[in-house]
Design a protein around this motif. Structure first.
Motif, PDB file in Angstrom:
ATOM      1  N   ASN A  41      34.217  79.983 131.556  1.00  0.00           N
ATOM      2  CA  ASN A  41      35.681  80.201 130.925  1.00  0.00           C
ATOM      3  C   ASN A  41      36.546  81.184 132.037  1.00  0.00           C
ATOM      4  OD1 ASN A  41      35.868  79.103 128.463  1.00  0.00           O
ATOM      5  ND2 ASN A  41      34.961  80.794 127.290  1.00  0.00           N
TER       6      ASN A  41
ATOM      7  N   ASP B 206      37.632  83.270 124.674  1.00  0.00           N
ATOM      8  CA  ASP B 206      36.279  83.778 124.503  1.00  0.00           C
ATOM      9  C   ASP B 206      36.802  84.429 123.049  1.00  0.00           C
ATOM     10  OD1 ASP B 206      33.908  83.096 126.229  1.00  0.00           O
ATOM     11  OD2 ASP B 206      35.232  84.334 127.467  1.00  0.00           O
TER      12      ASP B 206
ATOM     13  N   GLU C 170      37.088  89.288 123.824  1.00  0.00           N
ATOM     14  CA  GLU C 170      37.584  89.611 125.259  1.00  0.00           C
ATOM     15  C   GLU C 170      38.165  90.997 125.216  1.00  0.00           C
ATOM     16  OE1 GLU C 170      39.247  85.062 126.367  1.00  0.00           O
ATOM     17  OE2 GLU C 170      40.505  86.795 126.490  1.00  0.00           O
TER      18      GLU C 170
END
Length: 352
Positions: free
Chosen positions: A33, A294, A297
């Motif tokens: 990511n 995500d 975080e």
């Protein structure tokens, strides 16, 4: 919007500048990511990126076409660590910041292969950059929330309870509805729990009929970005009593949030309210977390987090009380930080 003006390009420019300011030759990234965040390339296999004056994504042959089609920065084929070493030596890059999530096994491979020629230092450069969202990211999180909340409303949990549906059925159908409404997936494994299992914050859905209370924690992922909500449906007088305490903590905390507060101060507001009612020891998790690509975080909203909240950060507010072996209650919304907190979505807190 031009490529230079795209969110990925803005973040990329910011990170390259900050990397130089801290004396690094570059920033080495391997977390998928993080790579997507900066390049728009959603890796499906091993890949890594080196951010310097000439940022590069290295992709395996398995995913090379995907990388070339989507990456906003240069793509090179990953041949071997030896070939990478040649590239770095040629460009005079030896001193790198690395993400804190870099796996130990990969760190050891880099260290062993380069025999001390590569200096790797853990730094939170990218984690810090990801905390403040761009306009594009804000829109995606708002849309993910809209999808998730519409799915929950249309599911009509109380009708499922009346018909004798199982926790697993409700979880499955909620996930299907989110996909029907435009989600690419769930943000995380949907939690549908009821009865005494609701005192377990991360209980998994079971193949049993819904009991009371019913706690559902769910989210949708839209164009890579996550949403997160929790609702608890209560039935008995005692459940209502606990729900009212949790809801007070939830609402008063959100009302108090503003730009410039520390995350730990947000946590303290919710925790103090619940403690005043005598349930402080039954509030067994932090008050929230940020989200984005995500589901969890930085910053975490906990007693120890000194991070100052800035405009365009997201955090969840999710106080809860868990009476072991009896039941639990949690209410969660995601808020966008500004001069005050703006709740994302319009889903009622009380489901009747």
């Amino acid at each position: 919007m031009s490529e230079y003006e795209s969110p990925s390009s803005i973040h990329l420019s910011n990170l390259i500048k900050k990397t130089k300011e801290k004396g690094y030759d570059g920033l080495l990234l391997t977390e998928p990511n993080n790579i997507k965040y900066l390049s728009n390339y959603d890796t499906k296999s091993f890949a890594f990126a080196i951010l310097s004056d000439n940022p590069v994504v290295y992709a395996t042959e398995l995913d090379l076409e995907n990388a070339k089609l989507n990456s906003q920065i240069e793509v090179r084929k990953f041949e071997s660590l030896s070939a990478l070493n040649d590239d770095l030596v040629k460009e005079g890059l030896t001193n790198f910041a690395i993400e804190s999530t870099l796996p130990i096994s990969l760190y050891e491979k880099f260290s062993d292969k380069f025999s001390g020629k590569l200096n790797l230092t853990i730094d939170h450069l990218i984690e810090d950059e990801r905390m403040v969202k761009s306009y594009d990211e804000i829109v995606k999180i708002q849309e993910a929330t809209k999808i998730a909340q519409k799915a929950f409303t249309d599911l009509d949990v109380l009708s499922k309870y009346d018909s004798g549906a199982s926790e697993w059925e409700v979880s499955y159908e909620l996930g299907r509805l989110m996909r029907d409404y435009g989600a690419e997936s769930e943000s995380f494994d949907t939690i549908v729990t009821s009865g005494s299992n609701s005192s377990l914050p991360h209980a998994e859905p079971e193949h049993k009929e819904l009991e009371t209370p019913i706690l559902i924690d769910w989210g949708a992922k839209y164009k890579g970005y996550c949403s997160d909500n929790t609702r608890t449906i209560v039935f008995s007088e005692k459940q209502q009593e606990i729900f009212d305490i949790v809801l007070e903590a939830h609402d008063k905390t959100i009302e108090s949030i503003k730009e410039g507060m520390k995350a730990c101060e947000v946590d303290k507001i919710a925790r103090d309210i619940i403690a005043e009612y005598g349930y402080g020891d039954k509030y067994i998790h932090s008050t929230g977390h940020s989200l984005g690509l995500d589901i969890h975080e930085n910053p975490n909203v906990s007693t120890r987090t000194e991070t100052v909240l800035e405009k365009n950060m997201f955090i969840t507010v999710e106080p809860g009380i868990y009476l072991e072996g009896n039941f639990g209650v949690r209410v969660e919304d995601t808020v966008l930080i500004d001069k005050k907190a703006h709740v994302i979505g319009d889903l009622p807190r009380i489901i009747i």
